[in-house]
Design a protein around this motif. Structure first.
Motif, mmCIF file in Angstrom:
data_model
loop_
_atom_site.group_PDB
_atom_site.id
_atom_site.type_symbol
_atom_site.label_atom_id
_atom_site.label_comp_id
_atom_site.label_asym_id
_atom_site.label_seq_id
_atom_site.Cartn_x
_atom_site.Cartn_y
_atom_site.Cartn_z
ATOM 1 N N SER A 216 8.279 -0.204 -6.037
ATOM 2 C CA SER A 216 7.256 -0.531 -5.026
ATOM 3 C C SER A 216 7.035 0.673 -4.109
ATOM 4 C CB SER A 216 7.674 -1.760 -4.219
ATOM 5 O OG SER A 216 8.924 -1.528 -3.644
ATOM 6 N N THR A 217 5.877 0.672 -3.487
ATOM 7 C CA THR A 217 5.557 1.781 -2.587
ATOM 8 C C THR A 217 5.271 1.251 -1.191
ATOM 9 O OG1 THR A 217 3.172 1.701 -2.950
ATOM 10 C CG2 THR A 217 4.447 3.034 -4.485
ATOM 11 N N LYS A 218 5.546 2.065 -0.218
ATOM 12 C CA LYS A 218 5.169 1.719 1.152
ATOM 13 C C LYS A 218 4.438 2.920 1.732
ATOM 14 C CE LYS A 218 6.745 -0.389 5.380
ATOM 15 N NZ LYS A 218 7.859 -0.888 6.177
ATOM 16 N N ASN B 504 2.503 -2.524 -3.318
ATOM 17 C CA ASN B 504 2.074 -1.355 -2.528
ATOM 18 C C ASN B 504 1.825 -1.792 -1.087
ATOM 19 O OD1 ASN B 504 1.742 0.536 -4.929
ATOM 20 N ND2 ASN B 504 0.456 -1.184 -5.495
ATOM 21 N N VAL B 505 2.874 -1.673 -0.305
ATOM 22 C CA VAL B 505 2.837 -2.184 1.063
ATOM 23 C C VAL B 505 2.254 -1.128 1.994
ATOM 24 C CG1 VAL B 505 4.299 -3.061 2.938
ATOM 25 C CG2 VAL B 505 4.867 -3.574 0.559
ATOM 26 N N GLN B 507 2.101 0.204 5.837
ATOM 27 C CA GLN B 507 2.773 0.051 7.132
ATOM 28 C C GLN B 507 1.756 -0.378 8.195
ATOM 29 O OE1 GLN B 507 3.969 3.573 9.241
ATOM 30 N NE2 GLN B 507 6.001 2.762 9.588
#
Lengths: 232, 787
Positions: A216-218, B504-505, B507
């Motif tokens: 997963s990516t943030k 795909n979070v 912020q």
């Protein structure tokens, strides 16, 4: 007569100015950490200490030394830059490396990021594709006595399989893809930090985490854009 | 007189051709914004020459026979060497470093000055002739305008066959030819020596080995630093220098899913003017593009059967390859850049199902009548989010009218696919959604939300708009696709909720709130448009600047962020135009207007001369820019249309100028002609777009005829006011002529950047209206007997 002039006047003057210069750089470094890094929310002690120690001015071209501690990226030639101090600190903090961590850096550049990481991690491996930059960084890191950093001139796409898996990977050159070998070489639970942006225009950071098969990516928005809010 | 006219024609041709070549060269070594700089530098040369004439009028006039050819020889010599000088280590500037190192600003100024010189000397020769033959100005001006028109055509032809660094030398020969044509029998030693020097210098330049060096921050420079990188192919064209580079470490996988575990094949990269343009799809990958199946753009093939697909702006053909791999029976692809198009042809020549069209996508859409299951646009913006670089480039394919055209070309179950790289702060994704939302509203779709699917990858957002409602089954397939690819659904037809995602979070979650606001009531949406710091409203054909997001109120913030060393590329395009405008305003003012104060101006007609000549100088360029835009769209060939419309306008103006010779110039004529032009432009501003869109589908010969008529009428009229004004002054008060020329030059200088600013802020229709009003006001300055 000439030698006495050199011994009595010039040498002390040079030594004094060098010492003053170093002191001046130290002061600039402290200011950089307080005003550019801490003030923007980077609080990790290891990161702040490392940023205080690494002489950034020795990682920039001589012509830019006076700007080394400015709040900006600087050109290092070959179309590359040394990142803005805050970005280096923020990426380092996000990586959450510890004293026992093994870290891989893709894109050595000047070697500054590797030098900062060397003060935190047990071992830092760094890969640079541009030979001239890689060799210069290798020499610089050796001269400055960063013993736990290893530099390799190679294509970063392949990572550094012999030393994998890594607790953390920092990719300092933006790419349109994240190479699968790097994801494979990341430890389960490890973090990869990638900046997205052009050389002078680092805009956002991407944190990639690996948990089993799930990647997963943030997307970490940068403070740079906070002032860009319109008054209603 | 014939020899003088011929020499004027040759030097005018050389000046225009040199201007176009410099624009091409700077687009390659820097970025295309410097085209504005070159236009300004050239016009500054003209303005400064006018001022120089004012100050040294008598001396120059006395020695005309000697100085005129001398200036032509000097211009030729300068044209052959200025690019070489500007390309040396000590002078070469890098636009990116200007914001970081003040020395580069100095280099920019030095470059500016070096390029200014040949324009100044060439323009001085022309200006001297205007003054010398003021009574026969119509014929001289005719030679000037027709020569300029032909010069534009020569430059374009040369660009087709000759590499950019070799072009200045060829153009210098044209200038020298002018020198020899006007060479007097009793030439003094000085003139003979300079002619001899020119004969020596030009062949010598041929042997100076120099290669244009693009900025180290351009894509090609960085790519050439990779191990074993070599330029395998180079082709010059008016669209730019196309280069193909190979290296064993060049891989292609634009925004591919993080779930992809295969290998990335090594490919050759294509660059246009040093900017990344795509990859050459290897023959083995054309039918099995597994990597592209791991991108959001492949969703339409996962949820629908597509038999006929239209791929707009196909570039090197990645979407064509994707369609081929899904066994699409008919693939139509458009590409406007001739050199890239030939690469595309080469890649897909053996596929009968692929039909390639060499045209602008929008022009094709308007004239085509087929129905497609899928219409696909390339990924918008760039990976780095520096789309602001294209801020002042027209993008007719992304206007609301373009989306209407796409919708009309869709089969009943057809789909539009459009994606953009995520940029921060978000601008492109919002603007795309705003366009899609407006389209569905204007098409009076009852449940717009059921026609849209949007998904997010780690670096891009893709929108899919279906002509009919998406089915439940398609929705499930889209969800499954996202899950498999580690993409996140953003908008799904069965739900009005915004999905914030799990793979795909972000912020900063304001992105999702803003997407919601864009899809809510008109009031809420408009409030968001107002509050957001960037312009994200849908763009129209009248103001087709999709990548221009900056607001006037935000300029200060952008500038202050420069000081912190960041964001130079963010919205840089428009800022550079503004910067150029302000810079030109001052520099041109300093070189053209200020020197005029050092010489007393005794004239009864001061204000009249000022308003008349400055007005017609300002408005001519406005008309030219509007015509370039309209005919680009009309012909579908940006560069050729630009050159053809400029050349046609100049030649028609030349004829108008020639006609003015036969006119008895009175104040009434100086009043009437600009007023008539004003009325014609007023009519054109409303009718021209309609006439062009109604006839866009007619056969090419008829199209050319229509464009000649449409350009010819105003062009002919536009050619009259300047020579008529000069002729009038030559009879009444000749001493005013250099000043008149200087005013005209100054306002022509500032009009290039100003025209772009007006087009961006108010649109092309208003720009043409302003041109009409300006002409009318210029005419009004001669409406009464007294000032």
């Amino acid at each position: 007569m000439k030698s006495s002039i050199i011994l009595n006047f010039l040498l002390p003057a040079i030594v004094c100015s060098t010492l003053y210069g170093q002191g001046n750089y130290e002061k600039q470094r402290d200011d950089m950490v307080i005003h550019q890094i801490k003030a923007r929310g980077v609080n990790d002690k290891n990161t702040l200490n490392a940023m205080k120690k690494v002489p950034r001015h020795l990682f920039v071209p001589a012509g830019y030394r006076s700007k080394a501690y400015d709040d900006r990226p600087l050109p290092i030639g070959y179309g590359q830059t040394i990142s803005q101090p805050y970005i280096v600190a923020y990426m380092t903090e996000l990586l959450k490396a510890g004293a026992e961590s093994t870290v891989l850096e893709i894109g050595t550049g000047s070697g500054y990021q590797a030098a900062v990481l060397s003060g935190i991690a047990e071992k830092v491996y760094t890969v640079e594709i541009i030979e001239e930059l890689g060799l210069a960084a290798k020499k610089r890191l050796k001269t400055l006595n960063y013993k736990n950093v290893e530099v390799k001139i190679a294509d970063g796409y392949d990572g550094w399989k012999e030393h994998a898996p890594f607790d953390g990977i920092i990719v300092t050159a933006a790419s349109e893809y994240i190479p699968p070998p790097l994801i494979e070489q990341l430890k389960d639970g490890g973090r990869m930090i990638i900046p997205i942006g052009s050389p002078f225009n680092v805009q956002t950071l991407m944190m990639v985490t690996k948990k089993g098969d799930k990647i997963s990516t943030k997307n970490m928005m940068l403070v740079r854009f906070v002032p860009f809010t319109r008054k209603k | 007189m014939f020899r003088t006219n011929l020499a004027i024609g040759l030097i005018s041709a050389a000046i225009i051709a040199f201007q176009l070549v410099l624009m091409q060269i700077l687009s390659y070594i820097q970025w295309y914004h410097f085209a504005y700089m070159i236009i300004s530098v050239a016009l500054l040369g003209f303005g400064a020459a006018g001022t120089f004439l004012t100050v040294f009028r008598k001396k120059l006039q006395r020695n005309y026979a000697l100085i005129f050819p001398l200036l032509l020889f000097i211009t030729g010599i300068l044209m052959s060497i200025v690019v070489i000088i500007a390309n040396t280590e000590t002078v070469r500037f890098d636009s990116l470093l200007i914001f970081h190192d003040f020395r580069y600003a100095g280099r920019l100024v030095a470059t500016y000055f070096i390029f200014f010189l040949p324009f100044f000397t060439g323009a001085l020769a022309i200006g001297m002739s205007f003054l010398k033959f003021a009574g026969k100005i119509g014929k001289i001006y005719f030679s000037n305008l027709v020569g300029s028109g032909i010069g534009g055509i020569i430059a374009l032809l040369l660009m087709q066959f000759v590499l950019p660094q070799q072009l200045p030398l060829i153009i210098a020969v044209i200038a020298l030819a002018g020198g020899f044509v006007s060479f007097p029998k009793n030439a003094g030693k000085l003139l003979q020596s300079v002619a001899l020097v020119s004969i020596v210098v030009l062949p010598a330049v041929l042997f100076i080995p120099y290669k244009l060096k693009p900025s180290e921050y351009k894509d090609i420079s960085k790519t050439l630093l990779l191990p074993d990188a070599t330029v395998e192919y180079e082709k010059s064209s008016p669209y730019g220098l196309v280069q193909v580079v190979s290296s064993p470490v060049l891989r292609y996988a634009p925004g591919v899913s993080l779930g992809y575990r295969g290998t990335f094949s090594v490919q050759k990269a294509v660059f246009n003017n040093g900017n990344w343009n795509g990859f050459l799809i290897p023959a083995t990958d054309r039918e099995e593009t597994s990597i592209l199946d791991f991108t959001p753009q492949s969703l339409p093939y996962q949820i629908a059967k597509n038999e006929k697909v239209l791929i707009l702006d196909a570039a090197t053909g990645e979407n064509v390859a994707l369609a081929l791999s899904h066994n699409v029976t008919e693939i139509v692809a458009t590409e406007a850049n001739a050199a890239i198009f030939s690469l595309l042809q080469h890649s897909f020549a053996t596929y009968d199902q692929v039909k390639l069209r060499h045209t602008l996508s929008r022009t094709f859409l308007v004239s085509d009548t087929s129905g497609y299951q899928l219409i696909e646009l390339p990924v918008i913006g760039s990976f780095f989010g520096n789309s602001g670089l294209n801020a002042v480039e027209s993008h007719f394919e992304l206007s609301i009218e373009a989306f209407h055209d796409m919708w009309d070309r869709l089969a009943d179950n057809g789909m539009i696919s459009v994606s953009c790289w995520m940029d921060y702060p978000v601008r492109n994704a919002y603007r795309l959604l705003a366009v899609i939302d407006r389209l569905l509203k204007e098409k009076k779709i009852k449940h717009p939300e059921k026609h849209i699917i949007a998904i997010r990858s780690w670096c891009a957002v893709a929108f899919f708009v279906n002509k009919s409602e998406f089915s439940r089954n398609q929705e499930i397939q889209a969800q499954q696709f996202c899950n498999d690819m580690m993409f996140d659904p953003l908008l799904m037809p069965g739900s009005t909720a915004i999905d914030t995602g799990s793979f795909n979070v972000l912020q900063d979650t304001s992105f999702f709130r803003n997407i919601k606001r864009l899809l809510s009531s008109e009031e809420e949406k408009n409030a968001f448009f107002k509050e957001y710091p960037y312009r994200i409203q849908p763009v129209t054909d009248n103001r087709p600047f999709f990548f221009q997001h900056i607001r006037w109120s935000g300029i200060q913030q952008v500038i202050s962020s420069f000081r912190k060393g960041g964001l130079p590329f963010l919205e840089l395009g428009y800022l550079l135009v503004l910067f150029t405008f302000v810079q030109i305003l001052f520099i041109a003012g300093f070189f053209i207007i200020v020197p005029l104060f050092f010489k007393r101006w005794k004239s009864k007609d001061k204000f009249r001369v000022f308003f008349y000549f400055s007005g017609i100088g300002l408005a001519y360029m406005f008309v030219e820019i509007v015509f370039i835009q309209h005919f680009t769209f009309y012909f579908g060939q940006a560069i050729y249309a630009a050159a053809a419309s400029i050349s046609m306008l100049l030649i028609a103006s030349g004829l108008g100028s020639y006609y003015s010779v036969f006119l008895q110039i009175t104040k009434k004529i100086l009043f009437l002609i600009p007023i008539i032009i004003g009325v014609v432009l007023l009519i054109y501003s409303f009718l021209l777009p309609t006439v062009l869109s109604l006839t866009i589908g007619v056969a090419l010969p008829l199209k050319i005829f229509i464009s000649i008529v449409l350009t010819g009428i105003p062009g002919f009229l536009l050619g009259i006011p300047f020579p008529a004004g000069i002729k009038y002054l030559s009879e009444k008060r000749q001493a005013d002529i250099p000043r008149a020329w200087a005013f005209n030059g100054y306002f022509s200088v500032i009009s290039t950047a100003l025209a772009t600013i007006i087009a961006v802020e108010a649109g092309y229709v208003l720009l043409l209206l302003i041109a009409g009003v300006t002409y009318a006001l210029a005419g009004l300055s001669y409406s009464r007997q007294k000032n």
